[in-house]
Each structure stands twice: as C-alpha cells, then as structure tokens.
Design a protein around this motif. Structure first.
Motif, short mmCIF file in Angstrom:
data_model
loop_
_atom_site.label_atom_id
_atom_site.label_comp_id
_atom_site.label_asym_id
_atom_site.label_seq_id
_atom_site.Cartn_x
_atom_site.Cartn_y
_atom_site.Cartn_z
N GLN A 62 5.64 -2.88 7.83
CA GLN A 62 6.26 -1.90 8.73
C GLN A 62 6.28 -0.50 8.13
N ASN A 63 5.97 -0.38 6.85
CA ASN A 63 5.76 0.94 6.25
C ASN A 63 4.29 1.34 6.24
N HIS A 64 3.42 0.46 6.76
CA HIS A 64 1.99 0.76 6.95
C HIS A 64 1.34 1.21 5.64
N ARG A 65 1.55 0.43 4.60
CA ARG A 65 1.01 0.80 3.29
C ARG A 65 0.84 -0.43 2.41
N ILE A 66 0.12 -0.24 1.32
CA ILE A 66 -0.01 -1.23 0.25
C ILE A 66 0.69 -0.65 -0.98
N GLN A 67 1.57 -1.43 -1.58
CA GLN A 67 2.16 -1.06 -2.86
C GLN A 67 1.69 -2.07 -3.91
N TYR A 68 1.60 -1.63 -5.16
CA TYR A 68 1.24 -2.58 -6.21
C TYR A 68 2.09 -2.38 -7.44
N PHE A 69 2.26 -3.49 -8.18
CA PHE A 69 3.25 -3.62 -9.24
C PHE A 69 2.65 -4.46 -10.37
#
Length: 327
Positions: free
Chosen positions: A108-115
């Motif tokens: 729903q934030n229309h993104r990819i995050q990585y960790f």
C-alpha cells in the motif's frame, strides 16, 4: 494423504507391484490470530534463508517476523506507516541467496524496501504510478540467484518489472489482457535457480505463464476451475531448488499444486479447513535450501504450516505394513 494411502491400498489389493511411494506429509505448524510475538494477522508472504530461518510478511500487523526452522520466535521489525522501515500491508517478501538481504513488498506504500537479516534498513525504491520503477499495489518479489536481480509483480499495472539488487530499473514486460505475455493482475513471481526462467501467477487469467529472464514468452498452462491443473485466484508461485518443479498456492481452491518446469501436472495436497494439512486461502510458500521442506503461509488460518517430502523405496506388501509405515 488419505487419498494417497487409499490409492496404494488399492494397488496392493489388485496385486500390483508398488515399488516406490512419495508424498508431501504434514510436519508441523505455528501461529494464531493476534498481534503478539509469533501471532499473525493474515500472513501473505514467507521466505526461507539458506540457514533455515523463516521470514514471514505479517500483512495486517504491518511487520516482518522471523523464526527458526520449526517456528521458534527470533525477532521482528516494522510498524504501520510510510517511513523507512515502516509498512502499509506488506504482501510479500523475498531473500537474496547471495547477500542475505530481505526484500519486502510494501504494497500500500507502492514500494520495495530492503533490509539485512536482522531488520536494519538498507534502502528502498518505488512510488505510486505507471512509469518505469513505479508501482500500483505490487504483490510479490523474487530474487534471481545468479544475478541478484529483483523481479516484482506490479499487480495493478499488469506487468513484471525487474531491477538490480539496489533498485536500479532494468526492464519490464506485460500489459492488461489475456493474450500470451499479457496479465490480469499478476500476483506472484518466481525465478528458477538453474534456467533463470521467470514464472508468473496470472491471478485472474487463472493460469501460470513463464518467460526468459528478460521477458520473452515461453509458455503457459491452466484455466479456471477446481480440477487438476486448474486454478482459482492463485496468489503465489515458487520453484523447488532441487528439481525445478513449480509449486502454486492455489489460493481459493485451498490447496497447493505442483508441476514440471513446462507445466505438466505432478500432484497436489490440501483442502478447505483448519486441520493439519488443510488451508484457508493459502497465500505464500517457500522451500528450504535442499527442497526437502516447504513452508506455506496459511493466510486466513493465521499460521505457517510446513511439510516434508517422504521419498521411499520400501514396499508395504500388506495392509498392516502400510498402516505401520504411516504411524
């Protein structure tokens, strides 16, 4: 399981030679509805590290939780929001075999995050839109083992986009429709470890399609229904590391089906329910490194179930021996 046993019993009664018998068997589970450690609110994504740790996209708790191979709680990160390390309904997660980075599809934030593997924020890319590198409700991601490239099922843009490991745009394919290479809400994506081929669960075309690493169309299978090789809202696809077979979470049929690399049917398990080995809208699945165990995000039962591949050449020649085999 009962159907498999009955099949073998029938063969024995008929006097046929049963030389081998292989099946996915229920091994264990964890989770219940809630927001505490080890609880879930509709987990839609699951991914397994080379060391066997299990990472779960706990979608409506807006977090990632991780566990050991049998479900002991190890940690978590995330909360509701749009800041770095926050999520708004993460529907999928993927792991890089080389770096160990955890990619989270922050839908729903229309993104990819990585960790990193303990949840330290490393970076992100994407925003709402139709352009290159933009998304509309992305659903799943997959990492190519050879290149480290990240493939994203860009759900409402009806396409697959792919990127470098840090999010630089590389390319895309697909548009809305039912033709070869078109999609009607692609919900899942997986990369075969040997060939590099990309498998896509084309959710509302009720089929699987597969492509080269750069999107050239190779083939498809499936149609709407409840029969063998048919689908109803398949939400996730993954590829077994050992043999390249393709496994599909056939979500609204409440089962897992699996196929050869070109779509020939091999088997299935599961039915609607809350018992061991039953499902309520399974939304994700992932293998351990050897392919001997598969984890299923049993989404609306708010749990993770895992199954073990039993492959034996022992021939149960009597009903008593068969019963003993399955104790």
């Amino acid at each position: 399981m009962k159907n498999r046993i009955l099949m073998v019993v029938g063969l024995i009664i008929l006097g046929l030679d049963v030389t081998s018998f292989s099946v996915w068997t229920y091994e264990g589970q964890w989770g219940s509805f809630g927001s505490g450690n080890g609880q879930f609110d509709e987990p839609w994504g699951v991914a397994v590290t080379a060391g066997g740790e299990v990472y779960v996209a706990d979608t409506f708790n807006h977090r990632i939780q991780y566990f050991n191979a049998t479900g002991a709680y190890l940690g978590q990160w995330g909360s509701f929001g749009s800041g770095n390390g926050q999520f708004n309904e993460p529907w999928g997660n993927a792991l890089s075999p080389s770096s160990g980075n955890v990619y989270v599809v922050d839908t729903q934030n229309h993104r990819i995050q990585y960790f990193n593997m303990s949840g330290s924020y490393l970076g992100q890319w994407g925003a709402y839109g139709f352009g290159n590198g933009e998304f509309r409700w992305p659903c799943r991601a997959a990492v190519a083992p050879a290149s480290g490239n990240v493939y994203v099922a860009d759900y409402s843009n009806h396409r697959i986009q792919y990127f470098t490991a840090t999010g630089s745009y590389l390319g895309q394919w697909g548009s809305f429709g039912s033709g070869s290479g078109q999609f009607n809400y692609p919900a899942g994506v997986a990369v075969a470890p040997t060939s590099g081929n990309v498998y896509v669960s084309d959710k509302y075309n009720y089929r699987m399609q597969y492509f080269t690493a750069t999107g050239s169309y190779l083939g498809q299978w499936g149609s709407y229904g409840t029969g063998i090789g048919q689908f109803n809202g398949a939400a996730c696809v993954t590829v077994a590391p050992a043999n390249g077979n393709v496994y599909v979470a056939d979500t609204y049929n409440h089962r897992i089906q699996y196929f050869t690399t070109s779509g020939s049917y091999l088997g299935q398990w599961g039915s609607y329910g809350t018992g061991n080995g039953q499902f309520n809208s399974p939304g994700g699945l992932s293998f351990n490194a050897t392919g001997s165990r598969v984890y299923v995000a049993d989404t609306n039962n708010h749990r993770i179930q895992y199954f073990n591949w039993i492959d034996t050449n022992v021939v149960p020649t009597t009903l008593g021996q068969l019963k003993a085999f399955y104790k």
